[in-house]
Design a protein around this motif. Sequence first.
Motif, PDB file in Angstrom:
ATOM      1  N   ARG A  48       0.819  -1.218   0.000  1.00 21.16           N
ATOM      2  CA  ARG A  48       0.000   0.000   0.000  1.00 21.16           C
ATOM      3  C   ARG A  48       0.848   1.262   0.000  1.00 21.16           C
ATOM      4  NH1 ARG A  48      -5.735  -0.826   2.933  1.00 21.16           N
ATOM      5  NH2 ARG A  48      -6.072   1.106   1.855  1.00 21.16           N
ATOM      6  N   LYS A  52       2.649   4.569  -3.424  1.00 15.98           N
ATOM      7  CA  LYS A  52       2.491   6.026  -3.245  1.00 15.98           C
ATOM      8  C   LYS A  52       3.844   6.711  -3.068  1.00 15.98           C
ATOM      9  CE  LYS A  52      -1.869   5.673  -0.722  1.00 15.98           C
ATOM     10  NZ  LYS A  52      -2.439   5.759   0.614  1.00 15.98           N
ATOM     11  N   ARG A 112      -6.217   0.939   8.474  1.00 17.57           N
ATOM     12  CA  ARG A 112      -7.321   1.896   8.625  1.00 17.57           C
ATOM     13  C   ARG A 112      -6.858   3.345   8.463  1.00 17.57           C
ATOM     14  NH1 ARG A 112     -10.757  -0.428  13.617  1.00 17.57           N
ATOM     15  NH2 ARG A 112     -12.494   0.380  12.415  1.00 17.57           N
ATOM     16  N   GLY A 113      -6.028   3.551   7.474  1.00 20.16           N
ATOM     17  CA  GLY A 113      -5.565   4.898   7.149  1.00 20.16           C
ATOM     18  C   GLY A 113      -4.800   5.561   8.287  1.00 20.16           C
ATOM     19  N   GLY A 145      -5.151   9.485   8.702  1.00 18.28           N
ATOM     20  CA  GLY A 145      -6.407  10.119   8.279  1.00 18.28           C
ATOM     21  C   GLY A 145      -7.101  10.840   9.427  1.00 18.28           C
ATOM     22  N   GLY A 146      -6.481  10.904  10.600  1.00 21.07           N
ATOM     23  CA  GLY A 146      -7.041  11.664  11.725  1.00 21.07           C
ATOM     24  C   GLY A 146      -7.908  10.814  12.623  1.00 21.07           C
ATOM     25  N   ALA A 147      -8.830  11.484  13.297  1.00 23.01           N
ATOM     26  CA  ALA A 147      -9.694  10.780  14.253  1.00 23.01           C
ATOM     27  C   ALA A 147     -10.482   9.683  13.527  1.00 23.01           C
ATOM     28  CB  ALA A 147     -10.654  11.768  14.883  1.00 23.01           C
ATOM     29  N   ARG A 148     -10.481   8.462  14.110  1.00 23.67           N
ATOM     30  CA  ARG A 148     -11.213   7.370  13.440  1.00 23.67           C
ATOM     31  C   ARG A 148     -12.697   7.678  13.474  1.00 23.67           C
ATOM     32  NH1 ARG A 148      -9.070   2.243  15.272  1.00 23.67           N
ATOM     33  NH2 ARG A 148      -7.421   2.901  13.840  1.00 23.67           N
ATOM     34  N   ILE A 149     -13.232   7.859  12.269  1.00 28.31           N
ATOM     35  CA  ILE A 149     -14.601   8.355  12.151  1.00 28.31           C
ATOM     36  C   ILE A 149     -15.579   7.425  12.876  1.00 28.31           C
ATOM     37  CG2 ILE A 149     -16.429   8.860  10.469  1.00 28.31           C
ATOM     38  CD1 ILE A 149     -13.927   9.615   8.556  1.00 28.31           C
ATOM     39  N   GLN A 150     -15.376   6.118  12.735  1.00 32.20           N
ATOM     40  CA  GLN A 150     -16.318   5.154  13.352  1.00 32.20           C
ATOM     41  C   GLN A 150     -16.328   5.250  14.869  1.00 32.20           C
ATOM     42  OE1 GLN A 150     -13.960   4.627  11.171  1.00 32.20           O
ATOM     43  NE2 GLN A 150     -14.439   3.073   9.634  1.00 32.20           N
ATOM     44  N   ALA A 187      -6.123  17.031  14.505  1.00 34.10           N
ATOM     45  CA  ALA A 187      -4.937  16.183  14.708  1.00 34.10           C
ATOM     46  C   ALA A 187      -3.645  16.959  14.485  1.00 34.10           C
ATOM     47  CB  ALA A 187      -4.989  14.990  13.756  1.00 34.10           C
TER      48      ALA A 187
HETATM   49  C1  HXC Z   1     -11.409   5.872   9.597  1.00 31.08           C
HETATM   50  C2  HXC Z   1     -10.127   6.190   7.754  1.00 31.08           C
HETATM   51  C3  HXC Z   1      -9.928   7.539   8.104  1.00 31.08           C
HETATM   52  C4  HXC Z   1     -10.543   8.013   9.283  1.00 31.08           C
HETATM   53  C5  HXC Z   1      -8.862   7.162   6.303  1.00 31.08           C
HETATM   54  N1  HXC Z   1      -9.451   6.007   6.623  1.00 31.08           N
HETATM   55  N2  HXC Z   1      -9.156   8.104   7.189  1.00 31.08           N
HETATM   56  N3  HXC Z   1     -10.847   5.371   8.511  1.00 31.08           N
HETATM   57  N4  HXC Z   1     -11.262   7.147  10.005  1.00 31.08           N
HETATM   58  N5  HXC Z   1     -10.383   9.260   9.702  1.00 31.08           N
HETATM   59  C6  HXC Z   1      -9.391   4.741   5.910  1.00 31.08           C
HETATM   60  C7  HXC Z   1     -10.129   4.757   4.601  1.00 31.08           C
HETATM   61  O1  HXC Z   1     -11.476   4.456   4.803  1.00 31.08           O
HETATM   62  C8  HXC Z   1      -9.407   3.686   3.843  1.00 31.08           C
HETATM   63  O2  HXC Z   1      -9.861   2.443   4.303  1.00 31.08           O
HETATM   64  C9  HXC Z   1      -7.974   3.834   4.311  1.00 31.08           C
HETATM   65  O3  HXC Z   1      -8.049   4.529   5.545  1.00 31.08           O
HETATM   66  C10 HXC Z   1      -7.131   4.629   3.363  1.00 31.08           C
HETATM   67  O4  HXC Z   1      -7.792   5.829   3.056  1.00 31.08           O
HETATM   68  P1  HXC Z   1      -7.945   6.356   1.566  1.00 31.08           P
HETATM   69  O5  HXC Z   1      -9.000   7.404   1.599  1.00 31.08           O
HETATM   70  O6  HXC Z   1      -8.118   5.219   0.629  1.00 31.08           O
HETATM   71  O7  HXC Z   1      -6.509   6.976   1.340  1.00 31.08           O
HETATM   72  P2  HXC Z   1      -6.127   8.242   0.482  1.00 31.08           P
HETATM   73  O8  HXC Z   1      -6.852   8.225  -0.834  1.00 31.08           O
HETATM   74  O9  HXC Z   1      -4.652   8.271   0.459  1.00 31.08           O
HETATM   75  O10 HXC Z   1      -6.677   9.503   1.303  1.00 31.08           O
HETATM   76  C11 HXC Z   1      -6.143   9.814   2.560  1.00 31.08           C
HETATM   77  C12 HXC Z   1      -7.013  10.864   3.260  1.00 31.08           C
HETATM   78  C13 HXC Z   1      -8.480  10.386   3.266  1.00 31.08           C
HETATM   79  C14 HXC Z   1      -6.877  12.197   2.539  1.00 31.08           C
HETATM   80  C15 HXC Z   1      -6.444  11.044   4.671  1.00 31.08           C
HETATM   81  O11 HXC Z   1      -8.512   9.050   3.773  1.00 31.08           O
HETATM   82  C16 HXC Z   1      -9.338  11.223   4.137  1.00 31.08           C
HETATM   83  O12 HXC Z   1      -9.770  12.332   3.735  1.00 31.08           O
HETATM   84  N6  HXC Z   1      -9.695  10.708   5.307  1.00 31.08           N
HETATM   85  C17 HXC Z   1     -10.547  11.377   6.262  1.00 31.08           C
HETATM   86  C18 HXC Z   1      -9.801  12.540   6.860  1.00 31.08           C
HETATM   87  C19 HXC Z   1     -10.586  13.219   7.904  1.00 31.08           C
HETATM   88  O13 HXC Z   1     -11.519  14.015   7.612  1.00 31.08           O
HETATM   89  N7  HXC Z   1     -10.311  12.843   9.171  1.00 31.08           N
HETATM   90  C20 HXC Z   1     -10.919  13.423  10.308  1.00 31.08           C
HETATM   91  C21 HXC Z   1     -10.091  14.691  10.561  1.00 31.08           C
HETATM   92  S1  HXC Z   1     -10.650  15.501  11.922  1.00 31.08           S
HETATM   93  P3  HXC Z   1      -9.946   1.151   3.355  1.00 31.08           P
HETATM   94  O14 HXC Z   1     -10.530   0.123   4.247  1.00 31.08           O
HETATM   95  O15 HXC Z   1     -10.801   1.557   2.221  1.00 31.08           O
HETATM   96  O16 HXC Z   1      -8.546   0.886   2.955  1.00 31.08           O
HETATM   97  C22 HXC Z   1      -9.673  14.977  13.092  1.00 31.08           C
HETATM   98  C23 HXC Z   1     -10.103  15.549  14.353  1.00 31.08           C
HETATM   99  C24 HXC Z   1      -9.052  15.481  15.400  1.00 31.08           C
HETATM  100  O17 HXC Z   1      -8.792  14.255  12.966  1.00 31.08           O
HETATM  101  C25 HXC Z   1      -9.553  16.321  16.473  1.00 31.08           C
HETATM  102  C26 HXC Z   1      -8.606  16.544  17.583  1.00 31.08           C
HETATM  103  C27 HXC Z   1      -9.141  17.496  18.579  1.00 31.08           C
END
Ligand code: HXC
Length: 537
Positions: A48, A52, A112-113, A145-150, A187
């Motif tokens: 993976r 990249k 899980r990113g 990818g930051g905080a695990r959404i689930q 994050a």
């Molecule tokens: C759960 C996540 C995840 C997340 C990525 N994944 N981010 N799972 N929670 N936050 C998983 C994807 O579902 C995927 O799973 C795998 O990780 C790889 O992600 P891709 O999207 O395929 O990778 P890529 O195309 O390289 O894009 C990377 C990314 C994108 C730009 C980071 O994944 C993304 O936008 N993720 C969400 C980012 C986000 O909004 N996070 C919350 C931020 S807020 P599979 O199973 O398909 O491989 C935050 C708050 C913190 O963090 C607050 C602190 C106070």
Amino acid sequence: ANLAAVEAADAAAANGADAQGAMRQPIRPAVTKAAELARDAENRARDRQHVKGKFTARERLDLLLDSGTFEEIGRFRGGDINKGVAGSAVITGFGEVWGRKVAVYAQDFSVRGGSLGVAEGRKICHLMDQALALRVPIIALIDSGGARIQEGVAALTEYGNIFRKTCEASGFVPQLSLILGPCAGGAVYCPALTDLIIMTRENSNMFVTGPDVIKASTGESISMDDLGGGIVHNVKSGVAHYLGADEADAIDYARTVLAYLPANSGQTAPRYAYMATRADRDIAERLGTVVPGNERQPYDVLDVIRCLVDYGEFVQVHELFAQSAVVGFACMDGQPVGIVANQPNVNAGALDVDSSEKVARFVRLCDAFNLPIITLVDTPGYKPGAEQEHAGIIRRGAKVIYAYANAQVPLVTVIMRKAYGGAYIVMGSKAIGADLNYAWPTSQIAVLGAAGAVNIIHRKDLQKAKDAGRDVEAVRAKYIAEYEETTVNANLSMEIGQVDAMIDPEQTREVLVDSLKTLASKRRVSRTGKHHGNQPL
Ligand code: HXC
């Protein structure tokens, strides 16, 4: 190292012999299964990440740590071995850099990113607690990818816990963050609270709100890199302190910086052997020719620094940001020090809002970790203009004063050429708290430059000359020459004890080394009765 050991044991078990060939008990299937899971996970991670152009978390650890020193903690924590889940999205453990222990966590984007849920948060906090107990630096390799959404607010809570621990560790152990992938949303404050942030030219992003959210809320279209790539944060925002050409370069910089820092605030930095050579005298002499006689002519202060420090080795921090000031690490006769200098090549070395913050933050870093600070002054003053005033030069410039005035490490300053007004006083003057100040014969120390000063103090005389029909410019030139002759020099500073000696550039290294020796036993005084100062922020 642990994974390799398990794999070796696994292979040996298959043969019924250990590494030395002796017959041994068969490995239990559970161990074999765990080793298989670990191996599969790394193969998956390679697939993976490599496409990249990124290393896996474990490959990064190999680059960061001295070979074979990684001791992993909680390899399978957060996993489910029976269901084939090898662990969580972060690897934690201890290893060595230059033979000295560090704590490290590496987010694993292939799981899980690299997102952070409860298991990851607890692992990181546990590691940080242990690092604090052992008093060793903490290095974060971020790719997430930051905080695990689930996991919703439970994931956010873990960020809160990490923030709090990072603040607890701040100033106690060095904390370095390498951004080797995405780092988005709140994050970003994990690295933002640490001492240094290192990014890479590609694949490294930091932003509080990403391009999609920006587009939806304001209509603005911008790419991830233009919003928060390595170049933007090194050059424009100043969020990052180093731009790695690639991951290996970024990691190498982290190792280099660690060579200059002690493990914690209770220790001094390691001393290195320095072998003086015959070239040293030539280099010292070269220093006499770097600063041009013409005060308007710029020069590169890096040439001065390289002539002063051991082997000419200077490791810049914030190299691409606020370039009218230069800060970084070097050694003087084997002793690691922080160097702060004005850069006459950029805006004549004037202090502005960004260079003030750059200097202040670096001084705080050095003071926290017992690095003496050498300040090299050549500044015409604060950069004038409404843009600077409105950007808060008062509030942000005050940070330089606060940093120097509170610093308790040895502070030695050399005035090379211009040292005008407030900018001189804040740049490590004795009044602000420096221990020793020296001036080169080329130094010009005054409240204002000659032209500006004459316009003010001789305004009436100039008006009289004009009214009398005399050549005003000739009169002005006479006053300027007089002012330069009598006032723009180091005499008054020496008389009032603000400059300890006039030295030739050629002597500077020797004088600095001697000064550092003199000040080596300087001790901190703690002022009781206050919780903390109210630092301008
Ligand atoms: C759960 C996540 C995840 C997340 C990525 N994944 N981010 N799972 N929670 N936050 C998983 C994807 O579902 C995927 O799973 C795998 O990780 C790889 O992600 P891709 O999207 O395929 O990778 P890529 O195309 O390289 O894009 C990377 C990314 C994108 C730009 C980071 O994944 C993304 O936008 N993720 C969400 C980012 C986000 O909004 N996070 C919350 C931020 S807020 P599979 O199973 O398909 O491989 C935050 C708050 C913190 O963090 C607050 C602190 C106070």
